[in-house]
Scaffold this motif. Structure first.
Motif, PDB file in Angstrom:
ATOM      1  N   MET A 195      -4.238  19.793  -8.999  1.00 11.14           N
ATOM      2  CA  MET A 195      -5.399  19.172  -8.364  1.00 11.14           C
ATOM      3  C   MET A 195      -4.984  18.166  -7.304  1.00 11.14           C
ATOM      4  O   MET A 195      -4.088  17.359  -7.521  1.00 11.14           O
ATOM      5  N   THR A 196      -5.642  18.246  -6.179  1.00 10.94           N
ATOM      6  CA  THR A 196      -5.531  17.254  -5.115  1.00 10.94           C
ATOM      7  C   THR A 196      -6.915  17.118  -4.517  1.00 10.94           C
ATOM      8  O   THR A 196      -7.477  18.087  -4.037  1.00 10.94           O
ATOM      9  N   TYR A 197      -7.453  15.942  -4.559  1.00  2.00           N
ATOM     10  CA  TYR A 197      -8.812  15.724  -4.095  1.00  2.00           C
ATOM     11  C   TYR A 197      -8.799  15.004  -2.742  1.00  2.00           C
ATOM     12  O   TYR A 197      -9.328  15.489  -1.773  1.00  2.00           O
ATOM     13  N   ASP A 198      -8.156  13.866  -2.698  1.00  2.00           N
ATOM     14  CA  ASP A 198      -8.096  13.064  -1.473  1.00  2.00           C
ATOM     15  C   ASP A 198      -6.709  12.432  -1.398  1.00  2.00           C
ATOM     16  O   ASP A 198      -6.545  11.236  -1.568  1.00  2.00           O
ATOM     17  N   VAL A 199      -5.690  13.264  -1.146  1.00  2.00           N
ATOM     18  CA  VAL A 199      -4.307  12.780  -1.183  1.00  2.00           C
ATOM     19  C   VAL A 199      -3.972  11.823  -0.051  1.00  2.00           C
ATOM     20  O   VAL A 199      -2.951  11.145  -0.099  1.00  2.00           O
ATOM     21  N   ASP A 200      -4.826  11.728   0.945  1.00  2.00           N
ATOM     22  CA  ASP A 200      -4.577  10.782   2.033  1.00  2.00           C
ATOM     23  C   ASP A 200      -5.149   9.399   1.750  1.00  2.00           C
ATOM     24  O   ASP A 200      -4.975   8.486   2.545  1.00  2.00           O
ATOM     25  N   ARG A 251      -7.442   3.358 -11.024  1.00  2.00           N
ATOM     26  CA  ARG A 251      -8.547   4.293 -10.837  1.00  2.00           C
ATOM     27  C   ARG A 251      -8.471   4.992  -9.474  1.00  2.00           C
ATOM     28  O   ARG A 251      -8.801   6.173  -9.348  1.00  2.00           O
ATOM     29  N   CYS A 252      -8.035   4.282  -8.460  1.00  2.00           N
ATOM     30  CA  CYS A 252      -7.939   4.851  -7.128  1.00  2.00           C
ATOM     31  C   CYS A 252      -7.002   6.063  -7.134  1.00  2.00           C
ATOM     32  O   CYS A 252      -7.350   7.126  -6.609  1.00  2.00           O
ATOM     33  N   GLU A 253      -5.824   5.919  -7.713  1.00  2.00           N
ATOM     34  CA  GLU A 253      -4.881   7.044  -7.798  1.00  2.00           C
ATOM     35  C   GLU A 253      -5.470   8.202  -8.589  1.00  2.00           C
ATOM     36  O   GLU A 253      -5.362   9.356  -8.188  1.00  2.00           O
ATOM     37  N   MET A 254      -6.080   7.886  -9.716  1.00  2.00           N
ATOM     38  CA  MET A 254      -6.684   8.922 -10.556  1.00  2.00           C
ATOM     39  C   MET A 254      -7.738   9.701  -9.764  1.00  2.00           C
ATOM     40  O   MET A 254      -7.739  10.932  -9.756  1.00  2.00           O
ATOM     41  N   THR A 255      -8.613   9.001  -9.077  1.00  2.00           N
ATOM     42  CA  THR A 255      -9.686   9.637  -8.340  1.00  2.00           C
ATOM     43  C   THR A 255      -9.144  10.418  -7.142  1.00  2.00           C
ATOM     44  O   THR A 255      -9.644  11.503  -6.832  1.00  2.00           O
ATOM     45  N   ALA A 256      -8.120   9.902  -6.468  1.00  2.00           N
ATOM     46  CA  ALA A 256      -7.541  10.591  -5.320  1.00  2.00           C
ATOM     47  C   ALA A 256      -6.987  11.956  -5.711  1.00  2.00           C
ATOM     48  O   ALA A 256      -7.041  12.895  -4.928  1.00  2.00           O
ATOM     49  N   LEU A 257      -6.470  12.072  -6.911  1.00  2.00           N
ATOM     50  CA  LEU A 257      -5.873  13.337  -7.327  1.00  2.00           C
ATOM     51  C   LEU A 257      -6.799  14.223  -8.146  1.00  2.00           C
ATOM     52  O   LEU A 257      -6.743  15.447  -8.040  1.00  2.00           O
ATOM     53  N   THR A 258      -7.651  13.648  -8.961  1.00  2.00           N
ATOM     54  CA  THR A 258      -8.489  14.468  -9.842  1.00  2.00           C
ATOM     55  C   THR A 258      -9.940  14.524  -9.406  1.00  2.00           C
ATOM     56  O   THR A 258     -10.732  15.250 -10.004  1.00  2.00           O
ATOM     57  N   GLY A 259     -10.312  13.779  -8.394  1.00  2.00           N
ATOM     58  CA  GLY A 259     -11.698  13.786  -7.904  1.00  2.00           C
ATOM     59  C   GLY A 259     -12.668  13.429  -9.009  1.00  2.00           C
ATOM     60  O   GLY A 259     -12.493  12.440  -9.713  1.00  2.00           O
ATOM     61  N   GLY A 304      -4.177   0.578  -3.505  1.00  2.00           N
ATOM     62  CA  GLY A 304      -3.461  -0.684  -3.665  1.00  2.00           C
ATOM     63  C   GLY A 304      -2.490  -0.623  -4.833  1.00  2.00           C
ATOM     64  O   GLY A 304      -2.422   0.349  -5.575  1.00  2.00           O
ATOM     65  N   ARG A 305      -1.761  -1.684  -5.007  1.00  2.00           N
ATOM     66  CA  ARG A 305      -0.750  -1.737  -6.067  1.00  2.00           C
ATOM     67  C   ARG A 305      -1.271  -2.308  -7.375  1.00  2.00           C
ATOM     68  O   ARG A 305      -0.534  -2.448  -8.327  1.00  2.00           O
ATOM     69  N   LYS A 306      -2.548  -2.664  -7.418  1.00  2.00           N
ATOM     70  CA  LYS A 306      -3.115  -3.207  -8.647  1.00  2.00           C
ATOM     71  C   LYS A 306      -2.918  -2.198  -9.779  1.00  2.00           C
ATOM     72  O   LYS A 306      -3.264  -1.030  -9.657  1.00  2.00           O
ATOM     73  N   HIS A 307      -2.342  -2.668 -10.872  1.00  2.00           N
ATOM     74  CA  HIS A 307      -2.013  -1.767 -11.976  1.00  2.00           C
ATOM     75  C   HIS A 307      -2.970  -1.987 -13.155  1.00  2.00           C
ATOM     76  O   HIS A 307      -2.943  -3.028 -13.798  1.00  2.00           O
ATOM     77  N   MET A 332       0.844  -1.171   0.000  1.00  2.00           N
ATOM     78  CA  MET A 332       0.000   0.000   0.000  1.00  2.00           C
ATOM     79  C   MET A 332       0.891   1.236   0.000  1.00  2.00           C
ATOM     80  O   MET A 332       1.950   1.219   0.556  1.00  2.00           O
ATOM     81  N   ARG A 333       0.396   2.279  -0.597  1.00  2.00           N
ATOM     82  CA  ARG A 333       1.131   3.528  -0.598  1.00  2.00           C
ATOM     83  C   ARG A 333       0.162   4.671  -0.696  1.00  2.00           C
ATOM     84  O   ARG A 333      -0.955   4.510  -1.131  1.00  2.00           O
ATOM     85  N   THR A 334       0.589   5.817  -0.311  1.00  2.00           N
ATOM     86  CA  THR A 334      -0.307   6.958  -0.416  1.00  2.00           C
ATOM     87  C   THR A 334      -0.090   7.649  -1.735  1.00  2.00           C
ATOM     88  O   THR A 334       0.945   7.516  -2.376  1.00  2.00           O
ATOM     89  N   VAL A 335      -1.071   8.395  -2.133  1.00  2.00           N
ATOM     90  CA  VAL A 335      -1.036   9.079  -3.417  1.00  2.00           C
ATOM     91  C   VAL A 335      -0.116  10.296  -3.366  1.00  2.00           C
ATOM     92  O   VAL A 335       0.271  10.814  -4.386  1.00  2.00           O
ATOM     93  N   LYS A 336       0.281  10.723  -2.180  1.00  2.00           N
ATOM     94  CA  LYS A 336       1.160  11.877  -2.064  1.00  2.00           C
ATOM     95  C   LYS A 336       2.420  11.687  -2.893  1.00  2.00           C
ATOM     96  O   LYS A 336       2.949  12.627  -3.462  1.00  2.00           O
ATOM     97  N   ILE A 337       2.918  10.470  -2.980  1.00  2.00           N
ATOM     98  CA  ILE A 337       4.112  10.188  -3.766  1.00  2.00           C
ATOM     99  C   ILE A 337       3.854  10.468  -5.235  1.00  2.00           C
ATOM    100  O   ILE A 337       4.674  11.061  -5.915  1.00  2.00           O
TER     101      ILE A 337
END
Length: 129
Positions: free
Chosen positions: A79-84, A116-124, A88-91, A1-6
């Protein structure tokens, strides 16, 4: 697991002198804030929509996307929507692009998110069409 902040550290933004070929076909009809949004999942064909802000929209998601763009002055790289959010690592690559104008200024953005999770976390809601 990793956060989108990276991931947010590697976003890119380039202002284009003119709209891309994708929006060129409709550029004569674009109001001051109109952006062509495209999304391709897993290397599949891209889906595109024209987001016109500053007028009544029938889709609530478009109204929310316009609000998100307005919050960042049309600069999609900021854009940052939900950076926290922890993703998952699923690509499953989600390649997005935006081209058009925001309040009369050219907009050009392209990025590929790991999922999709990363995309949504940053672009809402911007690419949720």
């Amino acid at each position: 697991m990793r956060t989108v902040k990276i991931v947010s550290a590697v976003l890119t933004f380039a202002a284009a002198a003119a709209p891309s070929a994708l929006s060129g076909a409709v550029s004569g009809a674009l109001p001051a804030s109109a952006v062509v949004l495209s999304l391709s999942v897993g290397g599949g064909p891209a889906r595109s929509v024209l987001l016109r802000c500053g007028r009544a929209e029938s889709r609530p998601s478009f109204t929310t996307a316009c609000g998100m763009l307005g919050r960042f002055g049309g600069d999609l790289a900021r854009m940052t929507y939900d950076v926290d959010r922890i993703c998952g690592r699923k690509h499953v690559a989600h390649a997005v692009s935006a081209s058009g104008t925001w309040e009369g200024r050219p907009v050009r953005f392209e990025h590929t998110y790991d999922n999709r999770c990363e995309m949504t976390a940053l672009t809402g809601p911007v690419f949720s069409f």
